[in-house]
Design an enzyme around this catalytic site. Structure first.
Site, short mmCIF file in Angstrom:
data_model
loop_
_atom_site.label_atom_id
_atom_site.label_comp_id
_atom_site.label_asym_id
_atom_site.label_seq_id
_atom_site.Cartn_x
_atom_site.Cartn_y
_atom_site.Cartn_z
N SER A 68 0.82 -1.21 0.00
CA SER A 68 0.00 0.00 0.00
C SER A 68 0.86 1.27 0.00
O SER A 68 1.57 1.54 -0.95
CB SER A 68 -0.97 -0.04 1.18
OG SER A 68 -1.89 1.01 1.10
N ASP A 73 -2.52 6.12 -3.42
CA ASP A 73 -1.44 5.45 -2.72
C ASP A 73 -0.99 4.25 -3.55
O ASP A 73 -1.43 4.06 -4.68
CB ASP A 73 -1.89 5.04 -1.31
CG ASP A 73 -3.05 4.06 -1.34
OD1 ASP A 73 -3.85 4.10 -2.30
OD2 ASP A 73 -3.18 3.25 -0.40
N ASP A 98 -1.54 1.06 -3.70
CA ASP A 98 -2.44 0.05 -4.25
C ASP A 98 -3.80 0.62 -4.63
O ASP A 98 -4.71 -0.12 -4.98
CB ASP A 98 -2.59 -1.14 -3.31
CG ASP A 98 -3.34 -0.81 -2.02
OD1 ASP A 98 -3.41 0.39 -1.67
OD2 ASP A 98 -3.83 -1.74 -1.36
N ASP A 103 -6.32 1.96 -3.06
CA ASP A 103 -7.57 1.86 -2.30
C ASP A 103 -7.92 3.20 -1.66
O ASP A 103 -9.02 3.37 -1.13
CB ASP A 103 -7.53 0.74 -1.26
CG ASP A 103 -6.46 0.90 -0.20
OD1 ASP A 103 -5.65 1.85 -0.28
OD2 ASP A 103 -6.41 0.05 0.72
#
Length: 450
Positions: A97, A238, A240, A242
């Site tokens: 992440s 960010d 990843d 999400d």
């Protein structure tokens, strides 16, 4: 057998490559996941340099215990979650992440598309530590197929939630931070009718343009591009994707609680019910939800707790309007029950379309004003700091949902251990800047750095 998580933090297992994060660890996690969730398991990864090695490791673990693996390739975590919810028995994504490039990790996804519950995560850990994986004979091992094209289902799934052409006339700059959103967010916004420009849109696990955490300093290039193009807003993700954060039409960074509040206002005008959010979130959400006839409920910090509380309320027949965290991770119950940065980028188009030409900076100026302080401190013993702060304020109301939250009529402060790094996070808020700063200094004195 343990009844507490040992490997997994708030958002999966993470560590530095070659130190605590190794292919052997990931292979065994895959075997444990496959033992608990037999069936077809989807796997994917972000753009980190170590991702390819680790995704092969998790696939090996799943295959050797008899699971069939579907490799979705490089894609945002919420895209994998969206696809799992519709097609598969579970999932695993290789990502760290927002952590720096030397980190990587594993998130495990349940069949409903949410991150696995604490109870089931502990079951995976117990299998990991005991090594009691399901066995497969030579003719019982799993098979693998590659399905990188399935990310298209996620892209179009978001686009279809909005009226055709809703973004016509808008200009948006997208900063995927060299992560997997380079494949998705520009397409989503283009299909909504927006004119899209990009920065840091090459997928590169060395993150040459900025680090995976989208900070105000790291987004200076995005801000300049928004201003030079006269764009309506800029959006960044960010590592990843999400989460999504924004800069407004003036190139100013939009504090994430203000982003949450603005989208809460939009959602709650159309959908009544409870807004679910962690104890770390600004009181501005209570204000905005209340003004629209909605209420607010608090959970521990972590999107999984928000998502599962939303699902629990819905199962009990309670209307849920919205959910999310004050870090740009927002959850849309009519879309899916996980943080989704691509959906948030798209929803901002709808927010501005509903304001009939108002600039984002103007709309943000109409929100309630709070002074919010966020700080973090590295420490090998975060629990000791939390206990010290708890003891130092004996006369205050306390909320121990997650860490220690000091609750006053005119302010609140939260000190909690990070779920992903050896640190404590400190948050203080008040409408009055002086009140917030005074409480913050008091906490810093207790910690020993005031």
């Amino acid at each position: 057998m343990s009844n507490q998580k040992q490997l997994f933090g708030t958002n999966g297992v993470r560590g530095v490559i070659g130190e605590t994060m190794t292919p052997e660890l990931v292979l065994k996690i895959g075997a444990a996941l496959g033992t608990l969730r037999k069936g077809r398991i989807a796997v994917g990864r972000d753009t980190r340099t170590s991702g390819e090695a680790l995704v092969h490791a998790v696939k090996a673990g799943l295959l050797m215990v008899g699971c069939d693996v579907v490799d979705l390739g490089v894609l945002p975590t919420p895209a994998l979650q969206y696809i799992v919810r519709r097609h598969f028995d579970g999932g695993a994504v290789i990502t760290a992440s927002h952590n720096p490039p030397e980190y990587n990790g594993v998130k495990i996804i349940d069949a409903d598309g949410t991150e696995m519950s604490d109870e089931d995560t502990i079951a995976v850990e117990n299998l990991y530590f005991s090594g009691t994986f399901a066995g497969s004979s030579w003719d019982g091992v799993g098979s693998e197929v590659v399905a990188h094209h399935m990310v298209e289902e996620y892209i179009q799934g978001i686009v279809d939630l909005f009226p055709p052409g809703i973004g016509t006339g808008m200009t948006v700059v997208v900063d995927p931070g060299s992560g997997p959103a380079a494949l998705t967010t520009p397409l989503i916004l283009s299909r909504m009718g927006c004119r899209v420009h990009t920065i840091n849109a090459q997928m590169d696990g060395t993150f040459p343009g900025r680090l995976p955490e989208p900070t105000p300093e790291g987004l200076a290039g995005l801000s300049e591009m928004v201003k030079s193009l006269g764009a309506d807003y800029g959006v960044a993700h960010d590592g990843d994707a999400d989460r999504a954060v924004f800069v407004d039409d003036k190139g100013q960074y939009v504090e994430e609680n203000h982003e949450f509040a603005l989208i809460t206002d939009y959602v709650c005008k159309q959908r009544k019910g409870i807004v679910v959010t962690p104890v770390s979130t600004s009181r501005i959400i209570e204000d905005v939800a209340g003004a629209n006839g909605c209420s607010t409920e608090y959970t521990p910090v972590g999107s999984i707790y928000v998502a599962r509380r939303m699902l629990g309320l819905i199962e009990d027949g309670v209307s849920v309007a919205f959910g999310g965290e004050g870090n740009g991770g927002l959850i849309y119950p009519d879309h899916q029950f996980c943080r989704d940065g691509g959906m948030t980028a798209a929803t901002m188009v709808a927010v501005l379309a509903s304001r009939q030409g108002e600039k984002l900076s103007t709309v943000l100026g109409g929100l309630p004003a709070y002074h919010f302080i966020k700080e973090k401190q590295m420490t090998p013993e975060p629990a000791a700091i939390v206990r010290a702060v708890d003891a130092a304020f004996p006369d205050d109301r306390k909320d121990r949902t997650d860490g220690i939250k000091i609750v006053r009529d005119d302010a609140w402060a939260l000190v909690r251990a990070s779920g992903t790094e050896p640190m404590v996070r400190i948050m203080v808020e008040s409408r009055d800047k002086t009140v917030a700063e005074t409480l913050y200094r008091s906490i810093r004195q207790v910690i020993g750095t005031g």
